[in-house]
Design an enzyme around this catalytic site. Structure first.
Site, PDB file in Angstrom:
ATOM      1  N   CYS A 144       2.629  -5.344  -0.257  1.00 26.50           N
ATOM      2  CA  CYS A 144       3.239  -4.207   0.454  1.00 26.50           C
ATOM      3  C   CYS A 144       4.417  -4.677   1.304  1.00 26.50           C
ATOM      4  CB  CYS A 144       2.197  -3.451   1.267  1.00 26.50           C
ATOM      5  SG  CYS A 144       2.778  -1.823   1.788  1.00 26.50           S
ATOM      6  N   HIS A 146      -1.502  -1.769  -2.901  1.00 28.41           N
ATOM      7  CA  HIS A 146      -2.536  -2.545  -2.219  1.00 28.41           C
ATOM      8  C   HIS A 146      -3.640  -2.909  -3.206  1.00 28.41           C
ATOM      9  CE1 HIS A 146      -1.175  -2.272   1.954  1.00 28.41           C
ATOM     10  NE2 HIS A 146      -0.615  -1.152   1.555  1.00 28.41           N
ATOM     11  N   GLU A 178      -6.157  -4.688  -2.785  1.00 28.18           N
ATOM     12  CA  GLU A 178      -7.472  -4.668  -2.115  1.00 28.18           C
ATOM     13  C   GLU A 178      -8.032  -3.258  -1.989  1.00 28.18           C
ATOM     14  OE1 GLU A 178      -4.550  -5.009  -0.747  1.00 28.18           O
ATOM     15  OE2 GLU A 178      -4.494  -4.342   1.354  1.00 28.18           O
TER      16      GLU A 178
END
Lengths: 251, 204
Positions: free
Chosen positions: B84, B185, B187
């Site tokens: 990001c 992202h 994650e």
């Protein structure tokens, strides 16, 4: 293409999920971690946890729950309920929450939106608005619809956007709990007014209601609780249905 | 580097730009070992480096400069992944805060154009179109990843390894030599994201 998001909302009290959840293979329906993982597995795009704890122990319990969820969950989630100051939000961020949702605290102190946006970025700040239609106008309500304010819904949302809200979660108290469909007219009107994502909430009863709110109001996401918790709508089925209507979803 | 991938370990650059709980949780779930990078010496301890980042790119760059790690990061030859804002830091400049950045990937980070009729931020799941690249091994074609950002990296075929369209086409992932960056992202991107993190940890 950016997908329309489907968001189950879970009520949390004292670190446990409440409201009857009847997934067949769930060992503990009150365990937010297990429930969240189940929804992620089903294809939920995001989750909202609404803390309805009224005790002073609230913050500590919530932080532990948020950490436990963040350890297991591989999709974004939002925490709402009882956030009144920067320190609350920061603790939740550090525990792994992707966004926080503020409602009454923002109405009482609009500057809070600005402070949160400056501290953590607009993407972190969801402003939740509960609205009721009275005598031809839409009014912002607090305390689950029990307390009327002097704010007109459209004006407040516009102000929230200007102050730095990253997203609006709009719940129609007239539709909430009716299972008669979302308030598409109001959602459409508000959606055309703002330039940030909007989540529709209140009134979902069947799959057609989701199709309708995406088609008529073009909202970015739709949130529901009971239809998901009681297994009346399964997320994979819902996404297939939306997809049939050319509504972009993540499958 | 050693053939034995079990020795791989990821160093996460700790510079105070955003929360990394979700990232470390995702690495834990994948059984990938990791630690924090606070000093230049720490950079040597790990086989791979991640530069995380949430928030304001200009402010993030200032914080990174305060760590004194900028030159050492630019000199790295091991695999580096910016996530990001961490990806945006790899570029030469951001319109956010009109900031000069690391200038590893000679591209510009720009603000989305409201005139395209799009909402800002770009928030949610979007299809990512990637070419054959080790970062995307075993990721389903056109898989969706989770994005939250108001600034984007201009599309450039030389450095682009994955693109996404929102208003206009831009880079979802870039690569220059050992430096990788992803705008989304991983994650928070379900199984596709976890696969990508695993892939990165295996890159040699």
């Amino acid at each position: 293409m950016l997908s329309k998001r489907i968001i189950p909302c879970l009520d949390v009290k004292d670190g446990r999920t409440v409201k009857g959840v009847n997934f067949v293979d769930l060992r503990d329906a009150g365990d937010p971690v297990e429930l969240a993982a189940q929804y992620a597995q089903q294809g939920a795009d995001e989750l909202v946890f609404l803390d309805i704890t009224a005790t002073h122990e609230r913050r500590k319990t919530m932080i532990e729950m948020v950490k436990a969820v963040a350890r297991q969950l591989n999709i974004p989630f939002t925490i709402g309920g009882g956030i009144t100051e920067i320190a609350d939000a920061e603790a939740l961020l550090n525990a792994g929450a992707d966004k926080i949702s503020i409602n009454s605290a923002a109405v009482r102190k609009p500057k809070l939106i600005e402070e949160l946006a400056r501290a953590f970025g607009v993407q972190f700040v969801v402003v939740a608005v509960d609205t009721k239609h009275i005598d031809g106008k839409n009014w912002v309500h607090l305390n689950g619809g029990r307390l009327i304010t002097e704010l007109q819904t459209e004006d407040w949302i516009k102000q929230a956007e200007e102050l730095g809200a990253g997203e609006i979660l709009l719940t129609s108290m007239d539709h909430d709990g009716t299972k008669a469909g979302f308030d598409c007219d109001l959602l459409k009107k508000v959606n055309e007014m703002i330039n940030i994502p909007i989540i529709a909430s209140g009134g979902a009863g069947n799959m057609a209601h989701f199709t309708e709110v995406f088609q008529k109001a073009n909202v970015d996401a739709a949130l529901a609780a009971s239809v998901f918790h009681y297994g009346e709508i399964l997320i994979p089925d819902l996404k297939q249905e939306l997809s049939k209507h050319q509504i972009p979803v993540r499958i | 580097m050693n053939e034995n991938t079990t020795n791989n370990s990821i160093g996460i650059v700790s510079y105070g730009a955003g929360n990394i709980f979700s990232l470390t949780a995702a690495l834990d779930r994948q059984g990938i070992s990791y630690g924090m990078v606070n000093t230049e010496a720490d950079l040597e301890k790990y086989s791979h480096i991640i530069i995380p980042g949430v928030g304001h790119a200009g402010a993030a760059m200032q914080k990174l400069q305060q760590t004194g790690l900028v030159d050492a990061i630019k000199a790295l030859t091991k695999p580096v992944l910016g996530i990001c804002v961490g990806m945006q830091l790899l570029t030469s400049h951001s319109e956010e805060g009109n900031a000069d950045l690391l200038d590893i990937v000679p591209l510009k980070t720009k603000l989305f154009d409201r005139a395209l009729g799009i909402k800002i931020p770009h928030m949610g799941w979007n299809n990512v179109n990637f070419a054959n690249n080790p970062l995307f091994t075993n990721v389903k074609p056109h898989a969706q990843f989770y994005f939250v950002h108001s600034y984007f990296i201009e599309y450039n075929p030389i450095f682009d390894i994955a693109s996404v369209t929102y208003g206009n086409k831009f880079s979802a992932a870039v690569q220059k030599n050992n430096f990788f960056g992803v705008q989304f992202h991983p994650e928070k991107s379900g199984e596709a994201g976890e696969q990508l993190l695993k892939n990165f940890s295996m890159i040699r």
